[in-house]
Design an enzyme around this catalytic site. Structure first.
Site, short mmCIF file in Angstrom:
data_model
loop_
_atom_site.label_atom_id
_atom_site.label_comp_id
_atom_site.label_asym_id
_atom_site.label_seq_id
_atom_site.Cartn_x
_atom_site.Cartn_y
_atom_site.Cartn_z
N CYS A 1 2.53 -10.81 20.28
CA CYS A 1 1.59 -10.49 19.19
C CYS A 1 2.06 -11.15 18.09
O CYS A 1 3.19 -10.59 17.37
CB CYS A 1 1.38 -8.94 19.23
SG CYS A 1 -0.08 -8.58 17.77
N HIS B 1 0.75 -1.18 0.14
CA HIS B 1 -0.07 -0.09 0.16
C HIS B 1 0.94 1.38 0.01
O HIS B 1 2.07 1.27 -0.02
CB HIS B 1 -0.79 -0.03 1.18
CG HIS B 1 -0.24 -0.08 2.33
ND1 HIS B 1 0.48 0.74 3.00
CD2 HIS B 1 -0.37 -1.07 3.43
CE1 HIS B 1 0.85 0.39 4.18
NE2 HIS B 1 0.24 -0.65 4.47
N HIS C 1 4.01 1.70 2.20
CA HIS C 1 5.40 1.01 1.79
C HIS C 1 5.86 1.74 0.58
O HIS C 1 6.99 1.86 0.43
CB HIS C 1 4.81 -0.40 1.29
CG HIS C 1 4.30 -1.36 2.15
ND1 HIS C 1 3.07 -1.95 2.06
CD2 HIS C 1 4.26 -1.62 3.49
CE1 HIS C 1 2.54 -2.57 2.98
NE2 HIS C 1 3.36 -2.44 4.02
N CYS D 1 -3.25 -6.03 21.83
CA CYS D 1 -2.34 -5.35 20.90
C CYS D 1 -2.70 -3.79 20.12
O CYS D 1 -3.74 -3.96 19.42
CB CYS D 1 -1.61 -5.98 19.87
SG CYS D 1 -0.69 -5.13 18.43
N HIS E 1 -3.01 -4.35 16.31
CA HIS E 1 -3.82 -5.33 15.80
C HIS E 1 -5.24 -5.48 16.44
O HIS E 1 -6.07 -6.22 15.91
CB HIS E 1 -2.92 -6.68 15.63
CG HIS E 1 -1.92 -6.47 14.53
ND1 HIS E 1 -0.58 -6.07 15.36
CD2 HIS E 1 -1.74 -6.25 13.34
CE1 HIS E 1 0.33 -5.83 14.05
NE2 HIS E 1 -0.32 -6.08 12.95
N1 MSP Z 1 9.31 -6.59 8.09
C1 MSP Z 1 9.43 -5.61 8.98
C2 MSP Z 1 10.69 -4.66 8.65
C3 MSP Z 1 11.97 -5.29 8.68
S1 MSP Z 1 13.22 -4.41 8.09
C4 MSP Z 1 14.77 -4.97 8.49
C5 MSP Z 1 8.19 -4.64 8.84
N2 MSP Z 1 7.54 -4.45 7.85
S2 MSP Z 1 6.21 -3.70 7.41
O1 MSP Z 1 5.74 -4.14 6.09
O2 MSP Z 1 5.24 -4.14 8.70
O3 MSP Z 1 6.46 -2.18 7.38
C6 MSP Z 1 7.39 -1.89 6.67
C7 MSP Z 1 7.41 -0.47 6.81
O4 MSP Z 1 6.43 0.28 6.40
C8 MSP Z 1 7.99 0.28 8.03
O5 MSP Z 1 8.76 0.96 8.05
C9 MSP Z 1 6.39 0.93 8.37
O6 MSP Z 1 6.86 2.19 8.82
C10 MSP Z 1 6.26 1.35 6.94
N3 MSP Z 1 4.79 1.60 7.01
C11 MSP Z 1 3.64 0.74 7.10
N4 MSP Z 1 2.49 1.51 7.03
C12 MSP Z 1 2.78 2.77 6.93
C13 MSP Z 1 2.05 3.83 6.81
N5 MSP Z 1 0.89 3.82 6.72
N6 MSP Z 1 2.66 5.22 6.53
C14 MSP Z 1 4.01 5.00 6.13
N7 MSP Z 1 4.70 3.76 6.39
C15 MSP Z 1 4.34 2.99 7.04
O7 MSP Z 1 8.01 -3.90 9.90
#
Ligand code: MSP
Length: 641
Positions: free
Chosen positions: A133, A19, A22, A151, A154
């Site tokens: 969690c 999304h 990411h 949590c 979640h």
């Molecule tokens: N897999 C772990 C990271 C491991 S790195 C060695 C993880 N993955 S995640 O998919 O949950 O999140 C990845 C990144 O996406 C994180 O930096 C998180 O902050 C970012 N984001 C997820 N949702 C977000 C928003 N809504 N806005 C901005 N960034 C966000 O954590």
């Protein structure tokens, strides 16, 4: 240290659909890398997916596929998103790659062999008990939980786990890590985040466990294969496995040891990156990263994006609405990079229209139109330079310097502001010179100078904006007779580059204005409920309709039916196939994993010869359609009353 630059994004969990949260970080890394290259610095840009852990195992089990099949499929969704957003990463790391797995095992073996500065083993066995969690893949402390004991991210109850683990002696490295952070040898930006991290040291930090007994889908601990690497000990080393820690010493030396290493991350994974990761590196005598930048979080209409709320904006959605170039610009420019921001889809439209359609696109159209009508589209000489032109060039010089400085400060918004300020200044210049009046009065020499100056300014913008909007800038550059890709940022500062007499014609607007759609109108889709003559129904009538929560397991188009999608769904343990007329509103990959509402007791029907066992509910407003869903993550099979 050499002049090269290594930038990483976090690796994304494959149990989530890609999304804009990411997309935010990945596009930022791409934009920064492209700027660095324009500045003549060698760069390496890494992204990838995080694919181990019990959550993946569980999701695979409930979808009836193997974990490997699930991670292959979902990792591809991230790759597709990045392609759609014109992201050009140099490497895509997957934690299930053999290369990565071997590197993690090598790292764990090195930790196992190592001793702390005061002579104790870095790794030691111990017992772990804690509230875990599954969604976060981490243990939570009592104070992390909501007042209901859930949590906070979640809203699920964490499980109490107790098991034999191996621990990493973090406490032996805390002083050194803190010193590195305090002295900015390990720089943490923005500043407030540095203070937040230093605050964590004051609160007290403990050794952490690096292995799990209960997890099957993970990397075996080399000295005790009955245990799997804890997800973070598996994930963090992606930053070194991808550049050859396990198997390519010269690449590793170049990109890790001798480059400026920047990790871009979100605030939720701060502790792992700023404390655990440097400590692990110190324990094996390795260099720590140079910079960790913590960017902000997107919320949508005041809420966290979540599948169950149905407010997740996919990267594809943004690209479909605005095209890839504008999507990249919009993603990064709704709020400053280091702060959180709340957006609505309509905000993207406003920003698109004001910045890209008006200030940038319209300027290009206006200049080219006058060129067409007065010079048959041929670029004229600038033979009458006055103070206005000199002042404009000075302004542009300042904007270029600002752009460079903003990139050094990891501020992609600032870089965008620098080229948008050039657009606005060019508009001011253009309007103040009244070229339409010059045309009317046939003052063609002066008109030529004004148009040439404006076009050279647009060329400058095509250099400075290129890292953000590579295909649109390439289009503008080709129109002006230039190479699609500028060779270096220094071209931006050149006053005259365009070829006199070159015929510059653009067939369509670069950024056509877009209508802002009204906020989503939700009208219930009531086809299933039989109506009485007065339009009202009896509660007993309604009670006949069994509505249930279902999870979409798979979705695919129906050949030769552009409105239909074939969905495999789970209603509790019941697997079904339904055919739904939603193909023009949802892509199959946006649907998998979503919880929807279905009418479960409809007689089976055939649509285009394909059996459908149930009907999903959707809301329709104008030409928009939205699936009905639950605003809280309930298990599939839940009843609706
Ligand atoms: N897999 C772990 C990271 C491991 S790195 C060695 C993880 N993955 S995640 O998919 O949950 O999140 C990845 C990144 O996406 C994180 O930096 C998180 O902050 C970012 N984001 C997820 N949702 C977000 C928003 N809504 N806005 C901005 N960034 C966000 O954590």
């Amino acid at each position: 240290m050499s002049n090269s630059y290594y930038i990483t994004t976090p690796i994304y969990y494959v149990n989530d659909r890609p999304h804009i949260g990411h997309g935010y970080c990945t596009v930022a890394a791409d934009v920064l890398t492209r700027y660095r290259r324009l500045l003549g610095r060698e760069s390496f840009f890494l992204t990838g997916t995080d694919e181990h852990g019990s959550k993946v195992e569980k999701a695979a089990e409930s979808s009836g596929v193997s974990p490997k099949e699930l991670v292959d499929r979902n990792s591809d969704l991230f790759k597709e998103s990045w392609r759609a957003l014109l992201v050009e990463n140099d490497y895509f790391v997957r934690t299930t790659d053999e290369r990565h797995e071997k590197a993690v095992q090598k790292l764990i073996s090195r930790l196992h062999e190592a001793t702390t500065p005061d002579g104790q083993p870095v790794i030691y066995p111990g017992d772990y008990r804690g509230l875990y969690c599954l969604g976060c893949e981490k243990f939570l402390t009592e104070k992390d939980l909501t007042s209901e004991g859930l949590c906070p991210d979640h809203l699920t109850k964490p499980e109490l786990l107790s098991e034999k683990n191996y621990f990493f002696r973090l406490t032996s490295y805390l002083d050194r890590v803190r010193e590195l952070i305090e002295s900015d040898r390990l720089k943490i930006l923005p500043r407030e985040r540095k203070n937040e991290v230093l605050g964590l040291f004051k609160q007290g930090l403990e050794d952490f466990s690096i292995s799990r007994e209960k997890v099957r889908w993970g990397i075996p601990i080399p000295f005790d294969p009955s245990q799997k690497a804890y997800v973070w000990v598996d994930a963090l080393p992606n930053y070194i496995s991808a550049v050859g820690f396990g198997d390519d010493p010269s690449a590793f030396s170049k990109w890790w040891r001798n480059s400026h290493v920047t990790h871009l991350i979100g605030k939720d994974i701060l502790k792992f990156h700023t404390i655990f990761w440097p400590a692990m590196l110190l324990a094996i005598g390795e260099k720590v990263p140079d910079l960790i930048f913590i960017h902000g979080y997107f919320t949508v209409s005041g809420q966290k994006m979540s599948k169950s709320l149905g407010n997740v904006i996919s990267n594809h959605d943004l690209v479909e609405r605005f095209g890839p170039d504008a999507a990249r610009y919009l993603l990064l420019n709704m709020f400053p990079f280091g702060t959180d921001g709340d957006i609505r889809i309509s905000d993207f439209y406003k920003k698109y229209n004001s910045d890209l359609a008006n200030d940038f696109g319209n300027l290009v159209s206006r200049a080219l139109k006058l060129l067409e009508s007065n010079f048959a589209g041929k670029i004229p000489p600038a033979s009458e330079l006055r103070g206005d032109e000199t002042a404009l060039r000075e302004f542009i010089g300042g904007a270029i310097a600002k752009c460079r400085a903003e990139i050094d400060a990891i501020n992609p918004n600032g870089a965008a502001e620098s080229f948008m300020s050039v657009c606005r200044e060019l508009n001011r210049y253009f309007d103040s010179q009244k070229p339409w009046a010059l045309a009317k009065e046939k003052e063609l020499t002066r008109l030529g100078t004004v148009l040439r100056t404006t076009l050279e300014g647009i060329r400058t913008v095509s250099v400075l904006a290129h890292p953000y909007m590579p295909t649109k800038c390439a289009e503008i550059r080709k129109t002006l007779g230039l190479t699609p890709q500028p060779a270096s940022i220094s071209e931006a500062a050149e006053p005259f580059v365009l070829h006199e007499g070159f015929e510059a014609k653009l067939s369509t607007a670069v950024f056509p204005r877009l209508e802002t759609p009204p906020d989503r109108d939700i009208a219930a889709h009531t086809a299933a409920a039989p109506a009485c003559s007065d339009g009202l129904i009896d509660i007993a009538e309604f009670g006949k309709v069994q509505l249930r929560v279902a999870e979409i397991l798979a979705a695919e188009p129906v050949p030769k039916a552009d409105k239909l999608l074939k969905l495999q769904i789970a209603i509790g343990s019941d697997r079904r196939q339904i055919v739904a007329g939603i193909a023009q509103h949802y892509k199959p990959d946006q649907l998998v994993g979503r919880k929807i509402i279905v009418v479960a007791n409809l007689k089976p029907a055939k649509l285009r010869g394909i059996e459908s066992n149930g009907m999903l509910l959707a809301a329709k407003g104008g030409d928009k359609l939205a699936l009905l869903t639950v605003d809280f993550d309930l298990p599939s099979g839940a009843t609706i009353s």
